[in-house]
Design a protein around this motif. Structure first.
Motif, PDB file in Angstrom:
ATOM      1  N   GLY A 136       0.797  -1.217   0.000  1.00 16.26           N
ATOM      2  CA  GLY A 136       0.000   0.000   0.000  1.00 16.26           C
ATOM      3  C   GLY A 136       0.827   1.263   0.000  1.00 16.26           C
ATOM      4  N   ALA A 137       2.171   1.137   0.009  1.00 19.62           N
ATOM      5  CA  ALA A 137       3.029   2.322   0.119  1.00 19.62           C
ATOM      6  C   ALA A 137       2.758   3.331  -0.989  1.00 19.62           C
ATOM      7  N   VAL A 138       2.635   2.852  -2.230  1.00 24.58           N
ATOM      8  CA  VAL A 138       2.344   3.766  -3.338  1.00 24.58           C
ATOM      9  C   VAL A 138       0.930   3.600  -3.851  1.00 24.58           C
ATOM     10  N   ASN A 139       0.318   2.451  -3.592  1.00 22.13           N
ATOM     11  CA  ASN A 139      -1.025   2.142  -4.104  1.00 22.13           C
ATOM     12  C   ASN A 139      -1.960   1.810  -2.946  1.00 22.13           C
ATOM     13  N   GLN A 140      -2.553   2.824  -2.294  1.00 20.70           N
ATOM     14  CA  GLN A 140      -2.498   4.236  -2.602  1.00 20.70           C
ATOM     15  C   GLN A 140      -2.183   5.051  -1.341  1.00 20.70           C
ATOM     16  N   SER A 205       2.772  10.549  -9.383  1.00 17.57           N
ATOM     17  CA  SER A 205       2.751  10.477 -10.842  1.00 17.57           C
ATOM     18  C   SER A 205       4.114  10.510 -11.508  1.00 17.57           C
ATOM     19  N   GLN A 206       5.177  10.747 -10.753  1.00 17.37           N
ATOM     20  CA  GLN A 206       6.482  10.903 -11.389  1.00 17.37           C
ATOM     21  C   GLN A 206       7.193   9.578 -11.631  1.00 17.37           C
ATOM     22  N   GLY A 207       7.802   9.474 -12.816  1.00 17.60           N
ATOM     23  CA  GLY A 207       8.693   8.367 -13.092  1.00 17.60           C
ATOM     24  C   GLY A 207      10.067   8.647 -12.522  1.00 17.60           C
ATOM     25  N   LEU A 208      10.992   7.722 -12.713  1.00 19.43           N
ATOM     26  CA  LEU A 208      12.346   7.901 -12.184  1.00 19.43           C
ATOM     27  C   LEU A 208      13.064   9.083 -12.814  1.00 19.43           C
ATOM     28  N   ASP A 209      12.633   9.491 -14.012  1.00 28.63           N
ATOM     29  CA  ASP A 209      13.224  10.654 -14.662  1.00 28.63           C
ATOM     30  C   ASP A 209      12.509  11.943 -14.295  1.00 28.63           C
ATOM     31  N   GLY A 210      11.539  11.860 -13.403  1.00 28.04           N
ATOM     32  CA  GLY A 210      10.796  13.037 -12.965  1.00 28.04           C
ATOM     33  C   GLY A 210       9.612  13.381 -13.836  1.00 28.04           C
ATOM     34  N   GLY A 450       5.679  13.196  -6.737  1.00 26.43           N
ATOM     35  CA  GLY A 450       6.235  12.118  -5.933  1.00 26.43           C
ATOM     36  C   GLY A 450       6.385  10.860  -6.761  1.00 26.43           C
ATOM     37  N   HIS A 451       7.053   9.880  -6.178  1.00 26.99           N
ATOM     38  CA  HIS A 451       7.354   8.642  -6.908  1.00 26.99           C
ATOM     39  C   HIS A 451       7.264   7.435  -5.984  1.00 26.99           C
TER      40      HIS A 451
END
Length: 492
Positions: A136-140, A205-210, A450-451
């Motif tokens: 659940g850390a990122v979702n959600q 919403s950010q990927g590793l490239d921002g 955030g990522h």
């Protein structure tokens, strides 16, 4: 406390008083540790709808977190499944915005995790910084906790929110939201949502490239089981028997396999269910142009690496692969089980076999029509004995690119130095149809910097202190929600 540089780099709110901004920013930094600890407490409470584990506790904890963030009216909404939550926050503002949360999470196999999934440990991740690891850390829960921290930061300055909030949450998103309409369609909830300019779900919403990819909708989905049994079929055994009998006895497992083969083209890629996709909307010229632009900006190699694949279906181009992702309805086998699957052999002819499927739907398709088409197809092909059990699902969603919610998102991202990639829809699903469809017709989407990664997988994480200058940590994510609320208050 050490806060990553990226978390402090969030630009000043273009439309807020400088003194307000400075005070809110100070609150975000001052209460960073509290925000992280709040997220850790939330992760440590398992809430798995598929196993009916910790659901009542998870709902009660979410309600407490809402009250602590300033929601005065917070009520538990009973359903025929897990309870939902309805809450309001009246700031006396001219404009009202809806917020959607889910408090349930996916199942876990702790043996697959490098850090226990319910421990919510803070771990240093090379190239990223400090992350919290847990289901659940990122979702959600991570993005949702960041949104709640934004409300705390604004309240901490003694100021009112720039918009009123109407909040709805469910505990069954991860099983296809089978009872979510019972929450949203209650008269008091409908009335409150009807006053909203739109509704959003917090995200990282950010990927590793921002970079940020902004989607204007999502595919619908049906989750179901197909069950073949000797008893229901009237052929094959009614209990497992010795496999030597295959010479003279029909097999329910092969019966199921034969049925599955009729659902798709010979290569397994195109749906072949009669009537299933007859109303599927094709991509418009504007959507194709949007996808072509996205293909020129998104990296194909990174996408393949993330997925662990070397080829797209039929070896299509990167642009065509994105078009398929946006526009193709799908029939997917999630799992296929029958008979003995343990070590060694058992030489049985099983009496029963089960396939778990998910069917993805595009605009103008409906879950009800898709399910009816599947059942009719099976009957017509001679597989009417196969049981069809739908466990959850819903229709697709769609929001216009010129909706105020989308324009506000774009404005906030661009003020942060990010030009978002826009796509017609997300290939995944969420139950936004209850907002975008009848009778509300609200714009709906996702927002948040955030990522994180690992949703539905081992070692799921969310960045709390970023060392990547292109990626926001939790404080930057909190700041983005503050900015978004101010932007929503003013975007016409």
């Amino acid at each position: 406390m050490v806060v990553g540089a990226a978390a402090l780099a969030w630009p000043r709110l273009a439309r807020a008083d400088e003194r307000d901004l400075d005070a809110i920013r100070a609150q975000i930094v001052k209460h960073h540790d509290e925000a992280v600890q709040r997220l850790q407490e939330w992760i440590r409470q398992p809430s798995i709808a598929a196993e009916n584990r910790g659901m009542s506790e998870g709902c009660d904890l979410t309600m407490r977190l809402l009250r602590e963030a300033g929601f005065v009216e917070v009520s538990k909404v009973p359903t025929d499944g897990q309870p939902g939550i309805f809450a309001t926050l009246d700031a006396g503002a001219p404009r009202t915005v809806g917020v959607y949360f889910m408090y349930d999470v996916k199942q876990v196999d702790p043996s697959e995790w490098s850090s226990p999934p319910w421990e919510a440990a803070l771990v240093e991740k090379p190239g990223l910084g400090k992350v919290v690891v847990g289901r659940g850390a990122v979702n959600q829960k991570g993005p949702e906790a960041a949104f709640l921290a934004a409300l705390h930061a604004i309240r901490g300055t003694g100021r009112k929110l720039p918009v009123n909030l109407v909040f709805v949450a469910e505990g069954e998103e991860e099983i296809g939201s089978p009872h979510f309409p019972q929450i949203v369609r209650r008269p008091e909830v409908q009335a409150a949502l009807g006053r909203c300019v739109g509704i959003f779900m917090p995200s990282a919403s950010q990927g590793l490239d921002g970079a940020v990819t902004l989607t204007l909708g999502a595919k619908g989905v049906i989750e179901l089981e197909l069950i073949a049994s000797g008893e229901r079929w009237g052929r094959g055994p009614r209990r497992d028997i010795h496999s030597s009998n295959k010479a003279r006895v029909d097999s329910p497992a092969w019966h199921l396999v034969e049925a599955l083969a009729t659902l798709v083209s010979p290569d397994g890629n195109d749906p072949a269910i009669e009537g299933f996709a007859e109303k599927a909307r094709t991509l418009s010229a504007a959507e194709k142009a949007m996808i072509a632009q996205a293909a020129s900006r998104l990296d194909e190699g990174s996408a393949k690496k993330l997925l662990g694949v070397d080829h797209w279906v039929h070896d299509v181009s990167w642009r065509e692969a994105l078009e398929l992702l946006m526009s193709r309805p799908t029939v997917n086998i999630e799992g296929l089980v029958g008979g003995y699957t343990g070590p060694g052999g058992k030489t049985i002819l099983p009496n029963r076999a089960v396939a778990k499927l998910d069917l993805r739907l595009v605009p103008d398709m409906t879950a009800a029509a898709a399910l009816a088409a599947l059942k009719a197809h099976l009957v017509k092909r001679g597989f009417g004995d196969i049981e069809v059990h739908m466990s959850g699902g819903y229709d697709p969603t769609s929001t216009p690119a010129d909706a105020a919610m989308i324009r506000a998102e774009t404005a906030v991202y661009r003020r942060g130095g990010i030009d978002p990639v826009m796509l017609p829809r997300n290939a995944g699903s969420w139950p936004g149809y209850v907002f975008t469809g009848e009778p509300l017709h609200l714009p709906a989407g996702h927002f948040g910097l955030g990522h994180g990664s690992g949703a539905h997988a081992p070692d799921e994480y969310y960045v709390v202190e970023s060392k990547n200058p292109k990626v926001q940590g939790m404080d930057g994510a909190v700041g983005s929600f503050v900015d978004y609320l101010h932007e929503l208050a003013l975007t016409k």
